[in-house]
Design a protein around this motif. Structure first.
Motif, PDB file in Angstrom:
ATOM      1  N   TRP A 241       0.893  -1.372  -0.083  1.00 42.63           N
ATOM      2  CA  TRP A 241       0.140   0.361   0.144  1.00 42.63           C
ATOM      3  C   TRP A 241       0.903   1.332  -0.250  1.00 42.63           C
ATOM      4  O   TRP A 241       0.594   2.027  -0.924  1.00 42.63           O
ATOM      5  CB  TRP A 241      -1.200   0.436   1.345  1.00 42.63           C
ATOM      6  CG  TRP A 241      -1.806  -1.015   1.428  1.00 42.63           C
ATOM      7  CD1 TRP A 241      -2.037  -2.275   0.789  1.00 42.63           C
ATOM      8  CD2 TRP A 241      -2.947  -0.931   1.924  1.00 42.63           C
ATOM      9  NE1 TRP A 241      -2.969  -3.799   0.973  1.00 42.63           N
ATOM     10  CE2 TRP A 241      -3.320  -2.305   2.077  1.00 42.63           C
ATOM     11  CE3 TRP A 241      -3.345  -0.054   3.244  1.00 42.63           C
ATOM     12  CZ2 TRP A 241      -4.506  -2.640   2.407  1.00 42.63           C
ATOM     13  CZ3 TRP A 241      -4.525  -1.001   3.661  1.00 42.63           C
ATOM     14  CH2 TRP A 241      -5.416  -2.347   3.884  1.00 42.63           C
ATOM     15  N   ILE A 242       2.094   1.046   0.866  1.00 36.73           N
ATOM     16  CA  ILE A 242       2.848   2.880   1.192  1.00 36.73           C
ATOM     17  C   ILE A 242       3.456   2.630  -0.002  1.00 36.73           C
ATOM     18  O   ILE A 242       3.543   3.353  -0.726  1.00 36.73           O
ATOM     19  CB  ILE A 242       3.761   1.841   2.183  1.00 36.73           C
ATOM     20  CG1 ILE A 242       2.952   2.083   3.804  1.00 36.73           C
ATOM     21  CG2 ILE A 242       4.732   3.764   2.323  1.00 36.73           C
ATOM     22  CD1 ILE A 242       2.138   3.629   3.580  1.00 36.73           C
ATOM     23  N   ASP A 243       3.953   1.312  -0.755  1.00 39.47           N
ATOM     24  CA  ASP A 243       4.908   1.292  -2.214  1.00 39.47           C
ATOM     25  C   ASP A 243       4.096   2.350  -2.984  1.00 39.47           C
ATOM     26  O   ASP A 243       4.348   2.906  -3.861  1.00 39.47           O
ATOM     27  CB  ASP A 243       5.608   0.679  -2.724  1.00 39.47           C
ATOM     28  CG  ASP A 243       6.569  -0.109  -1.483  1.00 39.47           C
ATOM     29  OD1 ASP A 243       6.855   0.657  -1.274  1.00 39.47           O
ATOM     30  OD2 ASP A 243       7.100  -1.340  -1.466  1.00 39.47           O
ATOM     31  N   CYS A 244       2.975   1.620  -3.783  1.00 39.06           N
ATOM     32  CA  CYS A 244       1.992   2.327  -4.218  1.00 39.06           C
ATOM     33  C   CYS A 244       1.878   3.759  -4.692  1.00 39.06           C
ATOM     34  O   CYS A 244       1.466   4.652  -4.802  1.00 39.06           O
ATOM     35  CB  CYS A 244       0.717   1.385  -4.687  1.00 39.06           C
ATOM     36  SG  CYS A 244      -0.622   1.748  -5.519  1.00 39.06           S
ATOM     37  N   LEU A 245       1.646   4.234  -3.001  1.00 36.10           N
ATOM     38  CA  LEU A 245       0.304   5.389  -3.035  1.00 36.10           C
ATOM     39  C   LEU A 245       1.881   6.483  -2.946  1.00 36.10           C
ATOM     40  O   LEU A 245       1.263   7.542  -3.195  1.00 36.10           O
ATOM     41  CB  LEU A 245      -0.282   5.396  -1.257  1.00 36.10           C
ATOM     42  CG  LEU A 245      -1.826   4.529  -1.648  1.00 36.10           C
ATOM     43  CD1 LEU A 245      -2.169   4.517  -0.370  1.00 36.10           C
ATOM     44  CD2 LEU A 245      -2.490   5.019  -2.642  1.00 36.10           C
ATOM     45  N   LYS A 246       2.666   5.863  -2.266  1.00 37.16           N
ATOM     46  CA  LYS A 246       3.783   7.276  -2.187  1.00 37.16           C
ATOM     47  C   LYS A 246       4.302   7.700  -3.887  1.00 37.16           C
ATOM     48  O   LYS A 246       5.047   9.339  -3.453  1.00 37.16           O
ATOM     49  CB  LYS A 246       4.941   6.831  -1.347  1.00 37.16           C
ATOM     50  CG  LYS A 246       6.142   5.798  -2.573  1.00 37.16           C
ATOM     51  CD  LYS A 246       7.042   5.232  -1.014  1.00 37.16           C
ATOM     52  CE  LYS A 246       7.905   3.922  -1.944  1.00 37.16           C
ATOM     53  NZ  LYS A 246       9.199   3.732  -1.445  1.00 37.16           N
ATOM     54  N   HIS A 247       3.864   6.795  -4.398  1.00 36.37           N
ATOM     55  CA  HIS A 247       3.905   7.548  -6.066  1.00 36.37           C
ATOM     56  C   HIS A 247       3.158   8.377  -6.623  1.00 36.37           C
ATOM     57  O   HIS A 247       2.758   9.076  -8.014  1.00 36.37           O
ATOM     58  CB  HIS A 247       4.064   6.151  -7.302  1.00 36.37           C
ATOM     59  CG  HIS A 247       5.871   6.157  -6.175  1.00 36.37           C
ATOM     60  ND1 HIS A 247       7.394   6.892  -6.543  1.00 36.37           N
ATOM     61  CD2 HIS A 247       6.376   4.926  -5.918  1.00 36.37           C
ATOM     62  CE1 HIS A 247       7.729   6.144  -5.645  1.00 36.37           C
ATOM     63  NE2 HIS A 247       6.969   4.944  -5.970  1.00 36.37           N
ATOM     64  N   GLU A 248       1.773   8.222  -5.401  1.00 37.85           N
ATOM     65  CA  GLU A 248       0.254   8.619  -6.378  1.00 37.85           C
ATOM     66  C   GLU A 248       0.605   9.953  -6.342  1.00 37.85           C
ATOM     67  O   GLU A 248       0.644  10.435  -5.639  1.00 37.85           O
ATOM     68  CB  GLU A 248      -1.217   8.225  -5.761  1.00 37.85           C
ATOM     69  CG  GLU A 248      -0.899   6.962  -5.617  1.00 37.85           C
ATOM     70  CD  GLU A 248      -1.906   6.741  -7.143  1.00 37.85           C
ATOM     71  OE1 GLU A 248      -2.749   7.291  -7.158  1.00 37.85           O
ATOM     72  OE2 GLU A 248      -0.876   5.936  -7.990  1.00 37.85           O
TER      73      GLU A 248
END
Length: 544
Positions: free
Chosen positions: A55-62
């Motif tokens: 989740w974090i790896d995905c959202l930190k680039h959103e």
């Protein structure tokens, strides 16, 4: 992009409401780490480490816009399945917030815009709330034949004045602040003169405009409100003693009479009927209204729009002699649920308002969360004894933003795009923030300078003299690799806000459904962007 638009849960009966509550409780069990931890300790306690790494790896680039939409249940197709499930389930469990078509719910209701005299002093939010709620109150009052409306937690009397002057209803405004009562009386006299002049000019034979009655007391229990309600039923005696046309001179006597009445437990059986209305009655006061409705036979209907869930009491719930703000229903009391301060704070979040933020405003808010988290590291490193007291530094971030707006005014050149007066930019390709503030000459002020001001302001607020060896710059640099995760973490955590508000309100709804011969429902009556706390609980006692 996907958005959940339907809700499979309903609350037409106590059984359905309890089923919904159980679903919320089961869901929250897996995400205690979001609301049992204090978000200001994000860096100190490395709170992101308990969240699914995918989740974090995905959202930190959103993009920031996508993060701001998470509390509203909006997801992106490329997100991990477990993340999409979390966001959509939270949205599914939250009560729908879109404003209801009130004319269909209340046939015969007519909503009239307030004239300039009645709406004076109201901001757009308050004007919208008073216009809608006064129409609903008027409709229900006339339907049940209530003789008096009691405006609980009346504040400066905006609702009371509209009900009295525009809808010609007998109204008693009760508030804990004597100043509010005085302000209401002064405004009422001014409005009365306006309406009296209109009547004279029109040659109308109608009598003098109705004046709301103000009383001051701290409503500490349902028995106090019940005694007050019983007194209000003695309308003839009340009119004789209190309505002598000299409200400004009688204000203090009204306050004294209210205190005397509410310290006694007088009962009446005069067949009178009352309606209790509360527009954002804070904390336990909303619950006290519901208890008074259940306990007092003279109160035939109640309309409650809650507010300030962070002020709800939870202590003493195991003692049946003590009444707390949560839980209030018998069934939820048996479930042994405790919310805690963080969960109650979350319940006050507004998904609609965050969703409507512009990109720059959203980034700025995340940046301020970052400032506060790094400042907590300052306290942990240099003032651990202060940290043990769970210190609050007030609204230092907002004060800083106001200062920056004054220091860096926007260009008035119409050929340039209007930009945020304080522009904070996030580089989504890295784990950290690249932040700065632009002035009108085009030079750049490093964001660290703002953090430094934030920190010294926070220390002054706590009465602390900064040590000479304090290395703010070193701590700032140390924290940068993790600061960029605050936006994703905050957004994921905020998705639980509407769920907690729903749990609190469903508990209140269930309490009324547990009473005999009561018709009750809950619906959103305000525009959720203008008025985030827009869910009204409306109950009426059956005539049979």
């Amino acid at each position: 992009m996907m958005e959940l638009r339907s809700n499979k849960y309903s609350c037409n009966t106590a059984t359905e409401t309890l089923e919904w509550i159980n679903a919320i409780v089961d869901f929250l069990k897996s995400y205690k780490f979001f609301f049992q931890a204090n978000v200001v300790n994000f860096l100190k306690d490395r709170l992101w480490e308990v969240v699914d790494k995918d989740w974090i790896d995905c959202l930190k680039h959103e993009p920031v816009e996508h993060l701001l939409q998470i509390p509203s249940g909006i997801i992106q197709d490329h997100w991990p399945a477990s993340l999409k499930s979390y966001v959509l389930t939270a949205r599914l469990l939250a009560f729908p917030r879109e404003q209801a078509e009130l004319e269909k719910v209340f046939p015969g209701m007519s909503m009239t815009s307030l004239n300039s005299v009645l709406s004076q002093g109201m901001n757009p939010k308050k004007k919208h709330e008073v216009e809608v709620l006064s129409s609903v109150v008027s409709c229900i009052t006339r339907k049940i034949g209530a003789q008096t409306v009691i405006d609980v937690g009346a504040g400066q009397g905006y609702l009371s004045l509209v009900l009295a002057f525009q809808y010609q209803l007998p109204v008693v405004a009760i508030d804990a602040s004597s100043h509010h009562g005085i302000v209401t009386n002064v405004r009422a006299e001014r409005i009365k003169k306006h309406y009296a002049a209109k009547l004279r000019n029109s040659g109308s034979a109608r009598g003098q405009p109705k004046m709301p009655t103000t009383m001051t007391c701290h409503v500490l229990s349902s028995s106090m409100l019940r005694s007050f309600s019983n007194y209000c039923c003695q309308q003839d005696e009340f009119d004789k003693k209190e309505h002598n046309g000299k409200s400004s001179k009688n204000t203090s006597s009204r306050f004294e009479i209210a205190d005397q009445l509410l310290s006694s437990a007088a009962d009446s059986d005069n067949g009178s009927s009352l309606l209790l209305a509360g527009l954002h009655a804070c904390g336990d006061l909303s619950v006290t209204m519901l208890r008074a409705f259940a306990e007092c036979k003279e109160v035939k209907a109640v309309i409650s729009i809650g507010c300030c869930y962070n002020l709800l009491s939870e202590n003493g719930c195991e003692d049946s002699t003590l009444n707390c703000g949560f839980p209030v229903s018998k069934e939820v009391k048996h479930m042994d649920i405790s919310l805690g301060k963080n969960a109650r704070d979350l319940a006050c979040q507004s998904a609609e308002r965050w969703r409507s933020l512009e990109k720059d405003a959203g980034i700025q808010n995340f940046g301020l969360h970052g400032f506060r988290a790094i400042f907590q590291m300052v306290l942990d490193r240099y003032y651990p004894e202060v940290l043990l007291t769970s210190p609050s530094i007030g609204r230092q971030g907002k004060a800083l933003c106001r200062q920056q707006k004054k220091s860096y005014p926007c260009s008035l050149d119409s050929s340039e795009n209007e930009i945020s007066k304080t522009t904070v930019e996030m580089d989504s390709s890295t784990d950290g923030f690249q932040c700065s503030v632009a002035d009108r000459s085009g030079s750049w002020v490093d964001k660290y300078t703002l953090f430094e001001k934030f920190s010294y302001s926070g220390l002054r607020h706590l009465g602390i003299e900064p040590p000479q060896d304090m290395d703010l710059d070193g701590l700032w640099r140390e924290c940068q690799p993790s600061v960029g995760i605050i936006g994703p973490y905050w957004s994921l955590r905020a998705a639980l806000g509407p769920v907690f508000e729903t749990l609190i309100l469903l508990d209140r709804l269930l309490f009324l459904q547990e009473q005999e011969s009561v018709e009750v429902f809950m619906l959103p009556i305000f525009d959720p962007v203008l008025s985030p706390r827009n869910l009204a609980i409306i109950a009426q006692k059956s005539s049979t």
